[in-house]
Design an enzyme around this catalytic site. Structure first.
Site, PDB file in Angstrom:
ATOM      1  N   CYS A 113      34.820   7.896  45.670  1.00 37.41           N
ATOM      2  CA  CYS A 113      35.047   8.670  46.624  1.00 37.41           C
ATOM      3  C   CYS A 113      36.185   9.005  47.369  1.00 37.41           C
ATOM      4  O   CYS A 113      36.607   7.439  47.419  1.00 37.41           O
ATOM      5  CB  CYS A 113      33.835   9.334  47.276  1.00 37.41           C
ATOM      6  SG  CYS A 113      33.136   7.616  47.883  1.00 37.41           S
ATOM      7  N   CYS A 123      35.449   4.854  48.851  1.00 36.41           N
ATOM      8  CA  CYS A 123      36.522   3.834  48.178  1.00 36.41           C
ATOM      9  C   CYS A 123      37.701   3.598  48.479  1.00 36.41           C
ATOM     10  O   CYS A 123      38.343   2.565  48.591  1.00 36.41           O
ATOM     11  CB  CYS A 123      36.606   3.995  46.495  1.00 36.41           C
ATOM     12  SG  CYS A 123      34.934   4.012  45.842  1.00 36.41           S
ATOM     13  N   ASP A 179      70.386  28.565  48.879  1.00 41.04           N
ATOM     14  CA  ASP A 179      71.716  28.677  48.893  1.00 41.04           C
ATOM     15  C   ASP A 179      72.745  29.175  47.545  1.00 41.04           C
ATOM     16  O   ASP A 179      71.355  29.724  47.304  1.00 41.04           O
ATOM     17  CB  ASP A 179      71.724  26.840  48.806  1.00 41.04           C
ATOM     18  CG  ASP A 179      73.060  26.005  48.897  1.00 41.04           C
ATOM     19  OD1 ASP A 179      74.042  26.577  49.196  1.00 41.04           O
ATOM     20  OD2 ASP A 179      73.142  24.936  47.855  1.00 41.04           O
ATOM     21  N   ASP A 233      70.618  22.350  46.730  1.00 41.99           N
ATOM     22  CA  ASP A 233      70.575  21.472  45.848  1.00 41.99           C
ATOM     23  C   ASP A 233      71.249  20.384  46.362  1.00 41.99           C
ATOM     24  O   ASP A 233      71.340  19.877  45.848  1.00 41.99           O
ATOM     25  CB  ASP A 233      71.001  21.927  44.800  1.00 41.99           C
ATOM     26  CG  ASP A 233      72.391  22.628  44.658  1.00 41.99           C
ATOM     27  OD1 ASP A 233      73.059  22.768  45.320  1.00 41.99           O
ATOM     28  OD2 ASP A 233      73.231  22.797  44.074  1.00 41.99           O
ATOM     29  N   ASP A 248      72.348  20.172  51.799  1.00 38.95           N
ATOM     30  CA  ASP A 248      71.567  21.438  52.255  1.00 38.95           C
ATOM     31  C   ASP A 248      70.182  20.166  52.347  1.00 38.95           C
ATOM     32  O   ASP A 248      69.000  20.538  52.453  1.00 38.95           O
ATOM     33  CB  ASP A 248      70.717  22.191  50.581  1.00 38.95           C
ATOM     34  CG  ASP A 248      71.880  22.718  50.173  1.00 38.95           C
ATOM     35  OD1 ASP A 248      72.434  23.129  51.011  1.00 38.95           O
ATOM     36  OD2 ASP A 248      72.241  22.563  48.762  1.00 38.95           O
TER      37      ASP A 248
END
Length: 807
Positions: free
Chosen positions: A99, A102, A504, A685, A689
């Site tokens: 949880c 931890c 693009d 890509d 960009d």
């Protein structure tokens, strides 16, 4: 023994006068730097670090020597890769995570050790991503520290992962079986006791049934329910309330009270309710574990998708070696049907490979000599021979695994808020339980314990804690099946609110496989000469246009000062002459002198040749744009290409809103302008960009694109299908709707069940069923997200995550 520094534990220098006051006690430190560190740690509320370090907090006393294999150079090179600025990164599998408590314990205990740069823990996939300086601290020492905390680290291996998952599943089923059998037996004796209470039963027979019930319930509580007590102990040690605390308290108090009542012949025992509670709670956790294991398996296919052995060619002979022994430059042979162990370049004859582990598409991909081969892909029909370029942690497959692992550890704001709400809720439930017990002790003392127990059991906020993580995990798996890798889970919420999609052109709407069409050389220039010069300029570039020139021979000349200018072109000095290739206004002093072509090659500012480029539209681009528009989304095309080419492609795909000849800054300005009207999804890509991908509300990078673009994106789309975009948007909206359903169900359940239990209307056995059933409902509802998605799935309305800030 010499006194040591309170912070770093190094011996104090002679005649030291530096000290720091902690909780009213003066502590010696070796220098003002350590004093500042102590003050900062306590100022940030992280003082538990010193307590955890002092207590050791774990069952084992492992030493660094026990993990010596972690420090071997070949192991570090394969699993951690090369260091960057002296910092190495590795992903380790952990056992014992349960949880948020931890996570808190590990991140703070390791994060403050010298030489550790970063620690991120993901309980869903049981992974630890560790960044450390090997020159300052050994990985084995950190592994030993994890064992001291109670968690066992392991190197990520697919077979080991599968074995661990099988072991966890087998152990969970054993505990569930013990709880189920014990529940049925305890219920049988409970029925007899209830009947005896109404019809009359000899006290000796009643006591016999009670002691037998206790014998049946004991293994259920202390074996099947052992994990609840272990988890609660960790939560108390970390001083952070979690789900196991109310469960462990309920089990301990009820079992103890039942033993006492059995010994003194009291009126009520709860052995049947306890076994039912444990069984249904384990059933809910088993369902949650199934979701977690599916996420682990999906990630394990990435992390452990490389074969343990490989065949290296040495002096003309094949030698079988461990994959981690391979080095860049080695020649490797891959048999037909076998998995490629490294990233490399195909040597020899053409071949076909299956890259479905990377793209989700199983169709064969043709490869020619010189083409790149990716680790994790499968050789089809015939053996392959390749030259290794990247191994182990440096392969694309491992990079994707690290990104996915990091994404799992990156908690959305809604999930962090849910954890805070659940933690405060537990504290309030414990207080409410005490108040209810006191109230009933005054009103009806004989029922005080029964009612308080029912309140404690029925109000455990397991469903609330599972509402978000199970839905997000299922959504991530669903996107992975579509070929979409989630890099930042927080983007799922934004993705569901997108109102416009910006594309693009090259490499996004088109397949990026650009080919050179006609060449228009300047007067006195030979076509072959111009092509060779252009290939030399593009030799080390990564843009799709560069790949069009990569298949042509370049010049064996000295190239200096090569520079790629995003959105414009590439330039360098070749044999002392300034050469440029790109847009006319970039390549030429006078763009009006440009020869016909999409890009221009210039030497010392004068036109040398023009190149016409041909690009293929993606097969499903038209259908995907139509699907997005049918869902009410606005689509636009932003490109750095020339206006005629952009206009022609926009017309083919049905986009009427387009912009051409945009520089990276112009794209960014256009994005900011458009986002005033609503959240935008940017799809791109290239290197140019990256800025616009980073600034968009949510962004998708193409899997075959530049690494820089993927580094700035929220999601990565692999394969050739743009159809995954409308499907991903539909899934994101379904995810948000599912989260809303889960949270509303959790709130409604607690709003009804807690008052009913406090009024004495809910017996403990029914409280156990109700609490467990609420968790199972949430998990099953989230698993619906894994159903197959239609490309035309409607994308409906959206909403913010429904957590009140004041909760």
């Amino acid at each position: 023994m010499a006194e040591r520094c309170y912070h770093c534990q190094e011996p104090l220098p002679a005649n030291t006068v530096v000290a720091v006051v902690v909780a009213g006690v003066e502590r010696p430190v070796c220098c003002i730097g350590c004093r500042a560190a102590v003050e900062w740690i306590h100022g940030e509320g992280l003082g538990d670090f010193y307590r955890l370090r002092r207590e050791g907090a774990g069952p084992g006393r492992a030493t660094a020597a026990d993990f010596g294999v972690f420090d071997r150079p070949a192991v570090l090179r394969y699993y951690a890769g090369a260091t960057v600025d002296g910092v190495a990164t590795i992903s380790l599998a952990l056992t014992g995570l349960r949880c948020a408590a931890c996570v808190w314990l590990i991140e703070r205990a390791l994060g403050s050790i010298g030489g550790v740069v970063g620690v991120r823990v993901q309980p869903l996939t049981q992974r630890l991503t560790l960044r450390w300086r090997p020159d300052e601290i050994a990985l084995s020492a950190l592994a030993a520290r994890l064992v001291a905390l109670g968690y066992t680290p392991q190197l990520v291996d697919r077979e080991q992962l599968s074995g661990r998952i099988r072991g966890e599943r087998r152990e969970a089923l054993k505990r569930l079986a013990v709880a189920g059998v014990g529940m049925m037996q305890a219920m049988m004796y409970g029925v007899a006791l209830y009947a005896g209470a109404f019809e009359g039963m000899d006290p000796t027979v009643r006591d016999f049934f009670r002691w037998v019930s206790m014998a049946v319930a004991a293994p259920v509580i202390f074996y099947a329910g052992q994990g609840f007590f272990i988890g609660a102990a960790r939560e108390w040690r970390a001083r952070r309330l979690g789900m196991d605390t109310p469960v462990a308290l309920a089990l301990a108090f009820a079992f103890t009270a039942s033993m006492i009542e059995s010994g003194r012949g009291g009126a009520e025992v709860y052995f049947d309710s306890l076994t039912m509670f444990v069984f249904f709670l384990l059933l809910g956790r088993y369902a949650e574990q199934a979701v977690r294991h599916r996420a682990q398996i999906d990630l394990g296919l990435l992390c452990g998708g490389l074969p343990p052995l490989a065949r290296r060619i040495e002096n003309g002979h094949e030698v079988e070696v461990a994959t981690l022994e391979l080095l860049p430059g080695d020649e490797v042979l891959v048999a037909a049907g076998a998995t490629v162990p490294v990233d490399g370049v195909l040597l020899g004859a053409a071949a076909e490979v299956d890259e479905s582990i990377l793209s989700g598409e199983s169709r064969p991909l043709p490869k020619r000599a010189g083409d790149a081969l990716l680790a994790g892909s499968i050789a089809l029909a015939r053996p392959l021979r390749l030259r290794a370029e990247r191994i182990g942690a440096e392969t694309l497959l491992s990079a994707l695994a690290r990104m996915a692992d990091s994404a799992q550890a990156d908690k959305p704001a809604g999930l962090r808020l849910a954890e805070r709400v659940a933690q405060r809720f537990i504290a309030r439930v414990l207080v409410l339980t005490v108040l209810v017990a006191l109230g009933w002790a005054w009103y009806a003392p004989e029922r005080a314990f029964e009612v308080a127990l029912a309140v404690l059991v029925v109000s455990c906020p397991c469903a609330l804690s599972l509402a978000l993580p199970t839905a997000l995990a299922a959504a991530s798996q669903g996107l992975a099946r579509l070929g979409v890798l989630v890099l930042r889970p927080a983007a799922l919420e934004t993705l569901a609110q997108v109102r416009q999609v910006l594309f693009d052109k090259t490499g996004t709407l088109t397949d990026g496989c650009i080919r050179i069409g006609a060449i228009t050389p300047a007067a006195g220039v030979d076509e072959a000469q111009a092509l060779a010069l252009a290939a030399t300029l593009e030799r080390e570039a990564s843009h799709p246009i560069a790949r069009a020139f990569a298949v042509h021979a370049s010049l064996d000349v000295r190239v200096e000062d090569r520079q790629q200018c995003a959105g414009a072109g590439v330039e360098a000095r070749i044999d002392g002459r300034h050469c440029r290739l790109g847009r006319p206004d970039f390549a030429l002093v006078d763009p009006s002198t440009a020869p016909p072509g999409d890009i221009v090659l210039s030497v010392d500012g004068r036109a040398f040749a023009g190149f016409h480029l041909e690009d293929q539209l993606r097969a499903d681009a038209v259908h995907s744009i139509a699907a997005l528009r049918a869902d009410g989304l606005d689509c636009a095309l932003l490109s750095g290409d020339s206006a005629p080419r952009v206009a022609a492609l926009a017309a083919r795909v049905g986009i009427t809103d387009w912009r051409a000849a945009l520089s990276p800054q112009a794209k960014l300005d256009e994005l900011e302008l458009r986002q005033r009207a609503g959240a935008a999804l940017m799809v791109g890509d290239g290197v140019n960009d990256a800025p616009v991908l980073g600034h968009a509300a949510v962004s998708v990078a193409m899997g075959q694109g530049a690494d820089l673009a993927k580094a700035h994106a929220d999601l990565v789309l692999f394969g050739q299908r743009l159809g995954a975009l409308p499907q991903s948007l539909a899934l994101a909206r379904r995810t948000l709707a599912t989260i809303r359903q889960n949270v509303r169900w959790s709130y409604a359940y607690n709003a009804i069940a807690i008052p009913a239990a406090a009024l004495g209307l809910v017996p403990p056995w029914l409280a156990a069923i109700g609490m467990s059933a609420s968790s199972i409902v949430v998990v099953l509802n989230s698993m619906r997200l894994l159903r197959t998605i239609s490309p035309h799935t409607s994308v409906g309305t959206t909403a913010q995550l429904p957590f009140p800030e004041h909760a």
